[in-house]
Design a protein around this motif. Structure first.
Motif, PDB file in Angstrom:
ATOM      1  N   GLU A 191       0.843  -1.214   0.000  1.00 46.44           N
ATOM      2  CA  GLU A 191       0.000   0.000   0.000  1.00 46.44           C
ATOM      3  C   GLU A 191       0.871   1.254   0.000  1.00 46.44           C
ATOM      4  O   GLU A 191       0.534   2.253  -0.634  1.00 46.44           O
ATOM      5  N   THR A 192       1.994   1.193   0.726  1.00 49.61           N
ATOM      6  CA  THR A 192       2.895   2.353   0.765  1.00 49.61           C
ATOM      7  C   THR A 192       3.395   2.671  -0.643  1.00 49.61           C
ATOM      8  O   THR A 192       3.429   3.845  -1.057  1.00 49.61           O
ATOM      9  N   PHE A 193       3.747   1.620  -1.396  1.00 55.62           N
ATOM     10  CA  PHE A 193       4.204   1.842  -2.772  1.00 55.62           C
ATOM     11  C   PHE A 193       3.062   2.374  -3.647  1.00 55.62           C
ATOM     12  O   PHE A 193       3.235   3.331  -4.407  1.00 55.62           O
ATOM     13  N   ILE A 194       1.900   1.745  -3.522  1.00 56.68           N
ATOM     14  CA  ILE A 194       0.765   2.155  -4.370  1.00 56.68           C
ATOM     15  C   ILE A 194       0.391   3.610  -4.067  1.00 56.68           C
ATOM     16  O   ILE A 194       0.209   4.416  -4.975  1.00 56.68           O
ATOM     17  N   ASN A 195       0.323   3.949  -2.785  1.00 59.35           N
ATOM     18  CA  ASN A 195      -0.071   5.324  -2.427  1.00 59.35           C
ATOM     19  C   ASN A 195       0.956   6.340  -2.915  1.00 59.35           C
ATOM     20  O   ASN A 195       0.582   7.402  -3.434  1.00 59.35           O
ATOM     21  N   ALA A 196       2.242   6.029  -2.741  1.00 63.37           N
ATOM     22  CA  ALA A 196       3.278   6.976  -3.188  1.00 63.37           C
ATOM     23  C   ALA A 196       3.187   7.171  -4.707  1.00 63.37           C
ATOM     24  O   ALA A 196       3.271   8.297  -5.206  1.00 63.37           O
ATOM     25  N   PHE A 197       2.997   6.078  -5.426  1.00 61.28           N
ATOM     26  CA  PHE A 197       2.877   6.211  -6.889  1.00 61.28           C
ATOM     27  C   PHE A 197       1.602   6.963  -7.277  1.00 61.28           C
ATOM     28  O   PHE A 197       1.619   7.798  -8.184  1.00 61.28           O
ATOM     29  N   GLN A 198       0.498   6.666  -6.584  1.00 59.90           N
ATOM     30  CA  GLN A 198      -0.773   7.345  -6.919  1.00 59.90           C
ATOM     31  C   GLN A 198      -0.629   8.856  -6.812  1.00 59.90           C
ATOM     32  O   GLN A 198      -1.025   9.597  -7.700  1.00 59.90           O
ATOM     33  N   VAL A 199      -0.055   9.311  -5.686  1.00 61.05           N
ATOM     34  CA  VAL A 199       0.003  10.762  -5.434  1.00 61.05           C
ATOM     35  C   VAL A 199       1.185  11.400  -6.170  1.00 61.05           C
ATOM     36  O   VAL A 199       1.028  12.426  -6.846  1.00 61.05           O
ATOM     37  N   ASN A 200       2.364  10.795  -6.069  1.00 63.09           N
ATOM     38  CA  ASN A 200       3.589  11.459  -6.539  1.00 63.09           C
ATOM     39  C   ASN A 200       3.839  11.295  -8.034  1.00 63.09           C
ATOM     40  O   ASN A 200       4.513  12.127  -8.642  1.00 63.09           O
ATOM     41  N   THR A 201       3.343  10.217  -8.611  1.00 61.73           N
ATOM     42  CA  THR A 201       3.615   9.952 -10.026  1.00 61.73           C
ATOM     43  C   THR A 201       2.341  10.103 -10.872  1.00 61.73           C
ATOM     44  O   THR A 201       2.316  10.870 -11.836  1.00 61.73           O
ATOM     45  N   ILE A 202       1.291   9.363 -10.489  1.00 60.79           N
ATOM     46  CA  ILE A 202       0.050   9.425 -11.285  1.00 60.79           C
ATOM     47  C   ILE A 202      -0.617  10.797 -11.120  1.00 60.79           C
ATOM     48  O   ILE A 202      -1.196  11.329 -12.066  1.00 60.79           O
ATOM     49  N   GLY A 203      -0.505  11.366  -9.916  1.00 62.44           N
ATOM     50  CA  GLY A 203      -1.132  12.682  -9.675  1.00 62.44           C
ATOM     51  C   GLY A 203      -0.703  13.719 -10.698  1.00 62.44           C
ATOM     52  O   GLY A 203      -1.544  14.319 -11.388  1.00 62.44           O
TER      53      GLY A 203
ATOM     54  N   ALA B 202      18.797   7.796  -0.831  1.00 63.62           N
ATOM     55  CA  ALA B 202      18.930   8.263   0.543  1.00 63.62           C
ATOM     56  C   ALA B 202      18.310   9.662   0.620  1.00 63.62           C
ATOM     57  O   ALA B 202      18.118  10.279  -0.410  1.00 63.62           O
ATOM     58  N   PRO B 203      18.013  10.250   1.732  1.00 61.04           N
ATOM     59  CA  PRO B 203      18.201   9.621   3.023  1.00 61.04           C
ATOM     60  C   PRO B 203      16.983   8.789   3.425  1.00 61.04           C
ATOM     61  O   PRO B 203      15.924   8.888   2.817  1.00 61.04           O
ATOM     62  N   ALA B 204      17.185   7.986   4.440  1.00 63.92           N
ATOM     63  CA  ALA B 204      16.066   7.549   5.252  1.00 63.92           C
ATOM     64  C   ALA B 204      15.249   6.378   4.754  1.00 63.92           C
ATOM     65  O   ALA B 204      14.098   6.239   5.129  1.00 63.92           O
ATOM     66  N   GLU B 205      15.823   5.557   3.913  1.00 66.63           N
ATOM     67  CA  GLU B 205      15.129   4.324   3.558  1.00 66.63           C
ATOM     68  C   GLU B 205      13.693   4.584   3.127  1.00 66.63           C
ATOM     69  O   GLU B 205      12.744   4.027   3.670  1.00 66.63           O
ATOM     70  N   GLN B 206      13.564   5.454   2.164  1.00 63.55           N
ATOM     71  CA  GLN B 206      12.224   5.789   1.670  1.00 63.55           C
ATOM     72  C   GLN B 206      12.073   5.212   0.278  1.00 63.55           C
ATOM     73  O   GLN B 206      12.009   5.955  -0.703  1.00 63.55           O
ATOM     74  N   ALA B 207      12.014   3.890   0.183  1.00 68.27           N
ATOM     75  CA  ALA B 207      12.009   3.246  -1.135  1.00 68.27           C
ATOM     76  C   ALA B 207      10.837   3.727  -1.995  1.00 68.27           C
ATOM     77  O   ALA B 207      11.026   4.126  -3.156  1.00 68.27           O
ATOM     78  N   ALA B 208       9.627   3.692  -1.438  1.00 69.31           N
ATOM     79  CA  ALA B 208       8.444   4.027  -2.241  1.00 69.31           C
ATOM     80  C   ALA B 208       8.513   5.482  -2.720  1.00 69.31           C
ATOM     81  O   ALA B 208       8.201   5.788  -3.875  1.00 69.31           O
ATOM     82  N   TYR B 209       8.933   6.354  -1.827  1.00 67.07           N
ATOM     83  CA  TYR B 209       9.054   7.774  -2.179  1.00 67.07           C
ATOM     84  C   TYR B 209      10.084   7.970  -3.289  1.00 67.07           C
ATOM     85  O   TYR B 209       9.806   8.596  -4.316  1.00 67.07           O
ATOM     86  N   ALA B 210      11.293   7.400  -3.077  1.00 66.24           N
ATOM     87  CA  ALA B 210      12.383   7.605  -4.042  1.00 66.24           C
ATOM     88  C   ALA B 210      12.019   7.048  -5.420  1.00 66.24           C
ATOM     89  O   ALA B 210      12.233   7.701  -6.444  1.00 66.24           O
TER      90      ALA B 210
END
Ligand code: NDP
Length: 245
Positions: free
Chosen positions: A103-115, A150-158
Motif C-alpha cells: 500500500e505504501t508503494f501504491i499510495n506513493a505512486f498514486q500521489v507522486n507519479t500518477i497525480g 537516501a536519506p532515510a530508507e524511503q524506497a516508495a518515495y524515491a
C-alpha cells in the motif's frame, strides 16, 4: 495579461510558501489547490487568499481525474489559459523495499507519479495557449538514480519520484513547446521531513544543510521565471544547479 500559476498541495509546507511568494506579484493569478476545502489545515492559505484577490483556492485530490478536469474547466472559464503548473503535492513513502507495505508503494505512486500525470492530461491544452508554458514537477534528489534514494530508507518515495522524472522527460518529447522541469526544492523543514530529526539525532534540519520553506519557494520561483526552452527536460535544484538524473 496576467501570468497564471497553478500550485498543488498549497495549504502547507513548500506549496504554501510558493503561493505566498506568488501572491506578492501583482500581475500573477495563482490557483492554489487543497484536498479539503473544509479542513482547518487550510486556514493559513484561506487567510492569504482573503488578503490577496489574486489567490484562488480550489479542491484537488491527487490523482482524481474528476477534480483535475473540474479545475481545468474553471481556469478555462475564468482566465482562458495557464502559464505555469507547479506539481508540488506529494506524500512520503518510508521503509525499505522488502519492509514497506505494498500500500505504501501504491499510495506513493498514486500521489507522486500518477497525480502529476492526471493533472497534466487535464491542463495541457490550457498550457498550450501560453506564450511560455511551463510544467514544473517538484521532484526530489531522492529520485535521482545517480545521487538519490537516501536519506532515510524511503524506497516508495524515491522510486515514485524517479518515475515522475521520466514523466518530465516524456512531456519534453511529446510536447516540445512546453518547458518541462524536474525541480528539487532543497532539504526543507516541513511536516514531510520531521522524521529526519529523529533519524539524524538533530534538533533542526539547518544542522544538516536544511533551508526554510521561504528560501526554497523563492529559489524555485526564480528558477522557473528564468527558464526557457533550453531548460526543458532538466533536473535542477532551488538554486538552479543541475541535479544528475
Ligand atoms: P508537505 O508534506 O509539507 O506538504 C504536502 C502537501 O501535499 C500538502 O499540502 C498535502 O495536503 C498535499 N497532498 C498530500 N497528498 C495529497 C493528495 N493525495 N492530493 C492532493 N494534495 C495532497 O510536503 P513538503 O512541502 O515538504 O513537500 C512539497 C514537495 O517538495 C513534495 O513534492 C516533496 O516530495 C518535495 N520535496 C520536499 C523536500 C523537503 O525537504 N521538504 C525535499 C525534496 C522534495 P494535506 O495538508 O491535505 O495533507
Amino acid at each position: 495579461m496576467s501570468t497564471v500559476y497553478l500550485v498543488t498541495g498549497a495549504n502547507r509546507g513548500i506549496g504554501l510558501a510558493l503561493v505566498t511568494e506568488l501572491s506578492t506579484k501583482s500581475t500573477t493569478i495563482v490557483y492554489a489547490t487543497v484536498r479539503d476545502l473544509a479542513s482547518p489545515d487550510i486556514r493559513e492559505l484561506l487567510a492569504l487568499a482573503g488578503k490577496n484577490s489574486n489567490v484562488r483556492v480550489v479542491k484537488l485530490i491527487a490523482p482524481s481525474e474528476e477534480d483535475s478536469k473540474a479545475l481545468a474547466k474553471r481556469i478555462e472559464e475564468e482566465v482562458g489559459h495557464l502559464d505555469v503548473v507547479i506539481a508540488n503535492a506529494a506524500i512520503d513513502g518510508q521503509g525499505k523495499i522488502v519492509e514497506a507495505s505494498i500500500e505504501t508503494f501504491i499510495n506513493a505512486f498514486q500521489v507522486n507519479t500518477i497525480g502529476p500525470i492526471v493533472l497534466f492530461r487535464a491542463v495541457h491544452s490550457l498550457l498550450e495557449k501560453s506564450k511560455r508554458p511551463i510544467f514544473a514537477d517538484i521532484s526530489s534528489i531522492s529520485g535521482s538514480i545517480t545521487n538519490g534514494y537516501a536519506p532515510a530508507e524511503q524506497a516508495a518515495y524515491a522510486i515514485s519520484k524517479a518515475a515522475s522524472n521520466m514523466f518530465v522527460k516524456g512531456i519534453s518529447i511529446e510536447h516540445p513547446n512546453i518547458i518541462a522541469l524536474a525541480l528539487h526544492p532543497g532539504l526543507v523543514k516541513t511536516r514531510n521531513t520531521t522524521h529526519l530529526l529523529d533519524m539524524f539525532g538533530i534538533k533542526d534540519l539547518s544542522e544538516i544543510g536544511g533551508i526554510t520553506t521561504d528560501v526554497s519557494a523563492k529559489g524555485v520561483i526564480k528558477v522557473i521565471e528564468e527558464s526557457d526552452k533550453s531548460h526543458t527536460a532538466t533536473f535542477r535544484d532551488y538554486k538552479g544547479d543541475t541535479v544528475p538524473w
